[in-house]
Design a protein around this motif. Structure first.
Motif, short mmCIF file in Angstrom:
data_model
loop_
_atom_site.label_atom_id
_atom_site.label_comp_id
_atom_site.label_asym_id
_atom_site.label_seq_id
_atom_site.Cartn_x
_atom_site.Cartn_y
_atom_site.Cartn_z
N CYS A 151 0.83 -1.21 0.00
CA CYS A 151 0.00 0.00 0.00
C CYS A 151 0.87 1.26 0.00
O CYS A 151 1.57 1.53 0.98
N SER A 153 0.17 4.31 0.45
CA SER A 153 -0.14 5.20 1.57
C SER A 153 0.57 4.74 2.84
O SER A 153 0.99 5.55 3.66
N PHE A 161 -0.62 6.43 9.02
CA PHE A 161 -1.73 5.73 8.39
C PHE A 161 -1.74 4.29 8.93
O PHE A 161 -0.71 3.64 8.95
N CYS A 198 -6.29 6.36 3.05
CA CYS A 198 -6.55 5.34 2.03
C CYS A 198 -7.15 6.02 0.81
O CYS A 198 -8.17 6.69 0.89
N HIS A 199 -6.50 5.82 -0.35
CA HIS A 199 -6.98 6.43 -1.59
C HIS A 199 -7.62 5.40 -2.51
O HIS A 199 -7.69 5.58 -3.72
N ILE A 201 -6.69 2.57 -3.76
CA ILE A 201 -5.84 2.11 -4.88
C ILE A 201 -6.02 0.59 -5.08
O ILE A 201 -5.75 0.06 -6.14
N MET A 202 -6.43 -0.08 -4.02
CA MET A 202 -6.78 -1.51 -4.04
C MET A 202 -5.63 -2.50 -4.25
O MET A 202 -5.88 -3.66 -4.54
N ASN A 203 -4.38 -2.05 -4.11
CA ASN A 203 -3.26 -3.02 -4.14
C ASN A 203 -3.49 -4.09 -3.07
O ASN A 203 -3.15 -5.24 -3.25
N CYS A 204 -4.04 -3.65 -1.94
CA CYS A 204 -4.21 -4.56 -0.81
C CYS A 204 -5.12 -5.73 -1.18
O CYS A 204 -4.87 -6.86 -0.77
N THR A 215 -10.11 -2.93 1.29
CA THR A 215 -10.68 -1.70 0.73
C THR A 215 -12.17 -1.59 1.08
O THR A 215 -12.66 -0.52 1.44
N ILE A 218 -12.55 -0.71 4.69
CA ILE A 218 -12.23 0.71 4.91
C ILE A 218 -13.42 1.57 4.48
O ILE A 218 -13.80 2.53 5.16
S1 SF4 Z 1 -7.07 0.61 -0.99
FE1 SF4 Z 1 -5.62 -0.60 0.14
S2 SF4 Z 1 -3.67 -0.36 -0.92
FE2 SF4 Z 1 -5.00 1.27 -1.57
S3 SF4 Z 1 -4.55 3.02 -0.26
FE3 SF4 Z 1 -6.30 1.93 0.61
S4 SF4 Z 1 -5.40 0.54 2.05
FE4 SF4 Z 1 -3.75 1.18 0.69
#
Ligand code: SF4
Ligand code: SF4
Ligand code: FES
Length: 230
Positions: A151, A153, A161, A198-199, A201-204, A215, A218
Motif C-alpha cells: 500500500c 499510503s 496511516f 486510504c486512496h 488504490i486496491m493493491n491490498c 478496501t 475501509i
Molecule cells: S485501498 Fe488498500 S492499498 Fe490502496 S490506499 Fe487503501 S489501504 Fe492502501
C-alpha cells in the motif's frame, strides 16, 4: 530454473543486491521449497517461514513484483527468472527478513479485541447467524502483511496511516454485534491520516492470499464515520 534472490547483510553490504542461483525444480514444488534449497546451498541465506500451509503468514515475500506467501506459491506458476525480494517499504533486517514492528504497532493501535461494557454473561455472548455472518471475510486475516506492504499510503506514512490490515481489523470489531466500543473506535480513527489516507488504490485486495478485501472494510468504516460525525 533461475532464481534471483535479494541478499543484504547490514554488517557487510551497503545496499541489497540480487544473487543468481540455479535450482532444480520438481513437480509440486512451492517457492518455500526453493528458498529452503537455496539455504541448503548457502547457509547464510535468511528468510522466515513456519507452518508451510498458508496459515502463519510469516513467509510473505515479494515475488516477481507481487507480495505473496512463499509456501502456497507454486514454482510452476512463476515466470523465470524468479525474482524474490523482501516485502517492500519495510526496513530490511537481513536478506528477505524485514522489520514488521510498525505493522504490529498499527495493529495494536486499533484495539484488536472485543470490548464489553456490560457485565460478562455466565456463558457465551449470543449472536444471531446473520450477526455472525457479518464477520466472514474479516476474521480470517493471518497478519501476513502482504496488503499493508503493498500500500503506497502505508509506505509514505507507516507511523500515521494504519494501513489496510489494521483497518480491516478495526472493521472486524466495529462489525461485531458483541463489541461495545464503537464510539471510542471511531474517535480513535479520526483525523486526516489513520483512516482517510486510504486512496482506494486496491493493491491490498490484489495481494491478499486469503482473498480478503480491506478496501471494502475501509469503505464501511468511512461510511460509519460519516454517520458518527453528523
Ligand atoms: S485501498 Fe488498500 S492499498 Fe490502496 S490506499 Fe487503501 S489501504 Fe492502501
Ligand atoms: S488482510 Fe490479507 S494480506 Fe493483509 S495481513 Fe490479512 S491476510 Fe495478509
Ligand atoms: S509458512 Fe506459514 S504461511 Fe507460509
Amino acid at each position: 530454473m533461475q532464481f534471483l534472490v535479494s541478499r543484504y547483510n547490514p554488517e557487510s553490504d551497503e545496499a541489497p543486491h540480487l544473487q543468481s542461483l540455479e535450482i532444480e525444480t520438481w513437480r509440486g514444488m512451492m517457492l518455500r521449497d526453493a528458498l529452503l534449497e537455496i539455504k541448503r546451498q548457502d547457509e547464510s541465506f535468511a528468510f522466515r517461514h513456519s507452518c508451510g500451509e498458508g496459515v502463519c503468514g510469516s513467509d510473505a515475500v515479494n515475488v516477481n513484483g507481487s507480495n505473496r506467501l512463499a509456501c502456497i506459491t507454486a514454482v510452476a506458476d512463476l515466470k523465470a527468472p524468479v525474482t524474490v525480494r523482501p516485502l517492500p517499504g519495510r526496513p530490511i533486517v537481513r536478506d528477505l527478513v524485514v522489520d514488521m514492528s510498525q505493522f504490529y504497532a498499527q495493529y495494536r493501535a486499533v484495539t484488536p479485541w472485543l470490548v464489553r461494557k456490560d457485565p460478562m454473561p455466565e456463558q457465551e455472548i449470543r449472536q444471531s447467524p446473520a450477526e455472525r455472518e457479518r464477520l466472514d471475510g474479516l476474521y480470517e486475516c493471518i497478519l501476513c502483511g502482504c496488503c499493508s506492504t503493498a500500500c503506497p499510503s502505508f509506505w509514505w506514512n507507516p507511523d500515521k496511516f494504519h494501513g489496510p490490515q489494521a483497518l480491516l481489523t478495526a472493521w472486524r470489531f466495529l462489525a461485531d454485534s458483541r463489541d461495545q466500543a464503537t464510539e471510542e473506535r471511531l474517535d480513535a480513527l479520526e483525523g486526516p491520516y489513520r483512516l482517510f489516507r486510504c486512496h482506494t488504490i486496491m493493491n491490498c485486495v490484489e495481494v491478499c492470499p486469503k482473498g480478503l478485501n480491506p478496501t471494502r472494510a475501509i469503505g464501511h468504516i468511512k461510511q460509519l464515520m460519516l454517520g458518527h460525525a453528523i
